[in-house]
Design an enzyme around this catalytic site. Sequence first.
Site, PDB file in Angstrom:
ATOM      1  N   HIS A  13       0.867  -1.202   0.000  1.00  0.00           N
ATOM      2  CA  HIS A  13       0.000   0.000   0.000  1.00  0.00           C
ATOM      3  C   HIS A  13       0.891   1.234   0.000  1.00  0.00           C
ATOM      4  CE1 HIS A  13      -3.856   2.125   1.465  1.00  0.00           C
ATOM      5  NE2 HIS A  13      -2.982   3.062   1.124  1.00  0.00           N
ATOM      6  N   HIS A  15       1.568   5.387  -1.670  1.00  0.00           N
ATOM      7  CA  HIS A  15       1.264   6.588  -2.478  1.00  0.00           C
ATOM      8  C   HIS A  15       2.589   7.202  -2.910  1.00  0.00           C
ATOM      9  CE1 HIS A  15      -2.967   6.742  -1.025  1.00  0.00           C
ATOM     10  NE2 HIS A  15      -2.428   6.176   0.040  1.00  0.00           N
ATOM     11  N   LYS A  99      -9.333  -0.062  -6.157  1.00  0.00           N
ATOM     12  CA  LYS A  99      -9.403   0.538  -4.825  1.00  0.00           C
ATOM     13  C   LYS A  99     -10.741   1.216  -4.626  1.00  0.00           C
ATOM     14  CE  LYS A  99      -7.901   2.262  -0.854  1.00  0.00           C
ATOM     15  NZ  LYS A  99      -6.762   3.093  -0.528  1.00  0.00           N
ATOM     16  N   HIS A 136     -10.717   1.199   1.528  1.00  0.00           N
ATOM     17  CA  HIS A 136     -10.513   2.170   2.615  1.00  0.00           C
ATOM     18  C   HIS A 136     -11.742   2.048   3.498  1.00  0.00           C
ATOM     19  CE1 HIS A 136      -8.957   6.090   4.312  1.00  0.00           C
ATOM     20  NE2 HIS A 136     -10.150   5.975   4.869  1.00  0.00           N
ATOM     21  N   HIS A 174      -4.924  -0.653   5.652  1.00  0.00           N
ATOM     22  CA  HIS A 174      -4.523   0.061   6.872  1.00  0.00           C
ATOM     23  C   HIS A 174      -5.510  -0.134   8.022  1.00  0.00           C
ATOM     24  CE1 HIS A 174      -7.205   2.883   4.906  1.00  0.00           C
ATOM     25  NE2 HIS A 174      -6.280   3.350   4.103  1.00  0.00           N
ATOM     26  N   ASP A 247       1.255   2.629   3.542  1.00  0.00           N
ATOM     27  CA  ASP A 247       0.403   3.817   3.325  1.00  0.00           C
ATOM     28  C   ASP A 247       1.247   5.082   3.393  1.00  0.00           C
ATOM     29  OD1 ASP A 247      -1.873   5.195   2.672  1.00  0.00           O
ATOM     30  OD2 ASP A 247      -2.731   5.167   4.684  1.00  0.00           O
TER      31      ASP A 247
HETATM   32  O1  DOR Z   1      -3.786   9.661   5.550  1.00  0.00           O
HETATM   33  C1  DOR Z   1      -4.057   9.313   4.422  1.00  0.00           C
HETATM   34  N1  DOR Z   1      -3.428   9.851   3.355  1.00  0.00           N
HETATM   35  N2  DOR Z   1      -4.995   8.380   4.231  1.00  0.00           N
HETATM   36  C2  DOR Z   1      -5.423   8.063   3.006  1.00  0.00           C
HETATM   37  O2  DOR Z   1      -6.288   7.232   2.919  1.00  0.00           O
HETATM   38  C3  DOR Z   1      -4.915   8.761   1.808  1.00  0.00           C
HETATM   39  C4  DOR Z   1      -3.581   9.299   2.044  1.00  0.00           C
HETATM   40  C5  DOR Z   1      -3.128  10.267   0.992  1.00  0.00           C
HETATM   41  O3  DOR Z   1      -3.284   9.981  -0.195  1.00  0.00           O
HETATM   42  O4  DOR Z   1      -2.569  11.322   1.364  1.00  0.00           O
HETATM   43 ZN    ZN Z   2      -3.461   5.044   1.389  1.00  0.00          ZN
END
Ligand code: DOR
Ligand code: ZN
Length: 344
Positions: A13, A15, A99, A136, A174, A247
């Site tokens: 997971h 980003h 997702k 999520h 998460h 995450d």
């Molecule tokens: O804290 C978070 N940030 N939770 C998420 O689900 C998305 C993520 C983000 O993309 O910044």
């Molecule tokens: Zn995430």
Amino acid sequence: MKKLTITRPDDWHLHVRTGAILKTVMPHTARQFARAIIMPNLKPPVTTVAQALSYREEILQAVPVGLNFTPLMTLYLTGSTSASEISKAAECEHVQAFKLYPAGATTHSDAGISDIKAAYPLLAALEKHDMPLLIHGEVTDEACDIFDREQVFVDTTLTDISRNFPELRIVVEHVTTAEAVQFVQSAGARIAATITPQHLMFNRNALLAGGIRPHHYCLPIIKREHHRQALVAAATSGHPKFFLGTDSAPHPTSLKEAACGCAGCYSAHAALELYAEVFERADALDKLEGFASFHGADFYRLPRNLDAVTLVKTPWKVPGAYSEHSLSITPLKANEELAWQIQQ
Ligand code: DOR
Ligand code: ZN
């Protein structure tokens, strides 16, 4: 123990964004992980196979020469996702999953699903194609206390999805509560969960320790101590349903340290090192390899990695910020010492 060699891990997971942020964060992930599930919550979201393939190319461009890293792409499920896009995705070797963001639950989730029942035909198509659904798991009802939103989602929405789609493979992303852990444990083998380093390390006091701590703010929000303990127990149990998903969610420091700061903890700079600290404290370093390197690959039905990484117990200080490409990102544990580091 002073040294630990494990099969190279994957991050299930992650980003990475685009542009300058991508260029800053990609080397951090690629130096430790072989693969990562890339979240599709860009602006605009990654909703088609064509978009995922072009995003994949951009990610590969940001991987430092000499490192082997494979991005595993996901598509963002929206109310207008078509059955034909789902079958296209199922046939594309580079797309692993869809997702589901409840609309409004988190960063860039406004394109998400506002009526999950209305999306059931899409879930049926995912089930038919054996395409995993990554969820999520929070309700978005403003009236629901922010600390209860995951548990309420489990009790209402998740239980119903699981019952209606008995073959659908689901990752509850998460997980942050004892209730979500319990749900995953008692579900069949097709339901698994990722766990982040921040939810294993901190309870909600860390949001307000001597003042407001924006770099500990993420969604789902960190919870009470007994939830943290349940997460540590799950992660270190050796149970194949629980695996590593950082995450890691980079935002420029200026957007975190603001009157209305963004949600997301940046952890890719030291992901495996952070988990190693948690596992050592739980006297479970022998369980780190399963959690970090085997369970996720097995769930996604991908081969386990063949090479290895070595962690050495040599304390180092995390920088206050990573400032490159004319932006600054504040990492988790900024200016603090970590016990483990990856041997380069
Ligand atoms: O804290 C978070 N940030 N939770 C998420 O689900 C998305 C993520 C983000 O993309 O910044
Ligand atoms: Zn995430």
